[in-house]
Design an enzyme around this catalytic site. Structure first.
Site, mmCIF file in Angstrom:
data_model
loop_
_atom_site.group_PDB
_atom_site.id
_atom_site.type_symbol
_atom_site.label_atom_id
_atom_site.label_comp_id
_atom_site.label_asym_id
_atom_site.label_seq_id
_atom_site.Cartn_x
_atom_site.Cartn_y
_atom_site.Cartn_z
ATOM 1 C CG HIS A 160 -1.924 -0.942 1.245
ATOM 2 N ND1 HIS A 160 -2.807 -1.038 0.080
ATOM 3 C CD2 HIS A 160 -2.249 -1.983 2.167
ATOM 4 C CE1 HIS A 160 -3.590 -2.300 0.404
ATOM 5 N NE2 HIS A 160 -3.476 -2.899 1.505
ATOM 6 C CG ASP A 195 -3.153 -8.279 0.522
ATOM 7 O OD1 ASP A 195 -2.247 -8.525 1.641
ATOM 8 O OD2 ASP A 195 -4.118 -7.514 0.797
ATOM 9 C CG HIS A 197 -7.108 -5.169 1.968
ATOM 10 N ND1 HIS A 197 -6.434 -6.044 2.551
ATOM 11 C CD2 HIS A 197 -8.137 -4.602 2.178
ATOM 12 C CE1 HIS A 197 -7.330 -6.243 3.525
ATOM 13 N NE2 HIS A 197 -8.418 -5.385 3.446
ATOM 14 C CG ASP A 284 -5.571 -10.003 3.216
ATOM 15 O OD1 ASP A 284 -5.117 -10.483 1.966
ATOM 16 O OD2 ASP A 284 -5.261 -8.701 3.283
#
Length: 342
Positions: A160, A195, A197, A284
């Site tokens: 991120h 991931d 996200h 995740d």
């Protein structure tokens, strides 16, 4: 497969995250790593090696100089300004206000360099972030030297982090840094982000680049962090048009749809002429993850590793997210074991 890992990750352990209108223990915490290490050892997955000191040159190749200076001094400035707790940005750069001038006050600086206020900076954050980058650098060197694959057990994670902003628990984009190291050596490179996200930071860094393909499988940003990037129509710009592939998926997505997206991404990786592969390994997408909404089960991660192995590419796995603490080790090592056994 060797794992590269630094104990200095423990120096970053914020005591608070703003979630659901209250302060909670951060979902991204040191114990995540302990479960991964325990599973690696239990399955005899190979040597676990401490990296040397981080080389700043690869970090500087993907990060803004002012941003790096901020990360190094932020906590000391915060304390010098009379603040008792951890540094949490209180005023993130809003629409309609100027971004061409960086505040001198540390609260303003944090807002300028931050894009998500759940991420705190502590006394040891910079050292931990450097150690995480060092692990990725050492693993990249292992693959460059001829290893089929290596695993960088990075904490804090990185995908991120943009060239000049932190957030989503990330400070230095380890996967992007490693990809840039491969690309600087003349190799056509892909970052495959599995991931839950979206890897907004990685997309941001390579969005106008043709030599680095970014492919991401993630929760639809209409409903999932980071919300403002990760849509399917984001395909790159300029020379990078077509070198960005997003696969946003809705709540409840399970293996059939997720696996099909992975197959499509693998097709793009082949078409790109990829010579080196970096996998942003977040787990995740697991059904019991507390801050995600996909429905993958542990065996699905093994299947993902098998599919990635079928590419036959030199592969660097870089740890990202995964917050179902007791399952994070099983799911992470399942990907690696699936890759190794394929």
């Amino acid at each position: 497969m060797k794992t590269f890992f630094s104990e200095d990750h423990r120096k970053h352990f914020p005591q608070a995250e703003l979630s659901g209108g209250q302060f909670v223990t951060p979902f991204e915490r040191p114990s995540r790593v302990e479960y991964v290490l325990a599973e690696l050892k239990a399955r005899g997955m190979g040597d676990i090696v401490a990296p040397g000191a981080a080389d700043m040159a690869p970090i500087e190749a993907i990060c803004d100089a002012g941003y790096l200076a901020f990360l190094q001094s932020a906590f000391a400035e915060w304390k010098a300004d009379g603040n008792a707790g951890e540094l949490i940005a209180g005023c993130i750069t809003p629409r309609g206000m100027r971004t061409d001038r960086i505040p001198t006050n540390i609260d303003g600086k944090a807002g300028y360099y931050c894009h998500a206020a759940e991420t705190a900076i502590t006394a040891g954050t910079w050292e931990a972030a450097l150690s995480s980058a060092a692990s990725a650098q050492a693993a990249q060197a292992e693959v460059t030297a001829g290893a089929r694959a290596a695993f960088a057990l990075c904490r804090p994670p990185g995908h991120h982090a943009t060239a000049d902003q932190y957030g989503g628990y990330c400070f230095i984009n380890n996967a992007a840094m490693a990809a840039q190291m491969f690309a600087a050596a003349g190799q056509r490179t892909t970052v495959l982000d599995i991931d839950f996200h979206h890897g907004n930071g990685t997309q941001n860094i390579f969005y106008d680049r043709e030599d680095v393909l970014f492919a991401s499988l993630h929760g639809d940003p209409a409903d999932a962090y980071p919300y403002f990037l990760g849509h399917a129509d984001e395909r790159g710009t300029g020379a990078g048009e077509g070198a960005n592939a997003n696969y946003p998926m809705k709540s409840g997505t399970a293996w059939d749809e997720w696996g099909a997206a992975l197959d499509d991404a693998i097709g793009k990786i082949r078409a790109h002429g990829t010579e080196a592969l970096v996998v942003s390994l977040g787990v995740d997408a697991y059904k019991d993850d507390p801050i995600s909404f996909f429905r993958l089960v542990s065996d699905d991660f093994t299947r993902a590793g098998e599919k990635i192995a079928a590419l036959g590419l030199p592969t660097l796995f870089v740890m990202e997210g995964g917050y179902a603490i007791e399952a994070v080790g099983i799911n992470t090592v399942n990907v690696l074991a699936g890759f190794e056994g394929a």
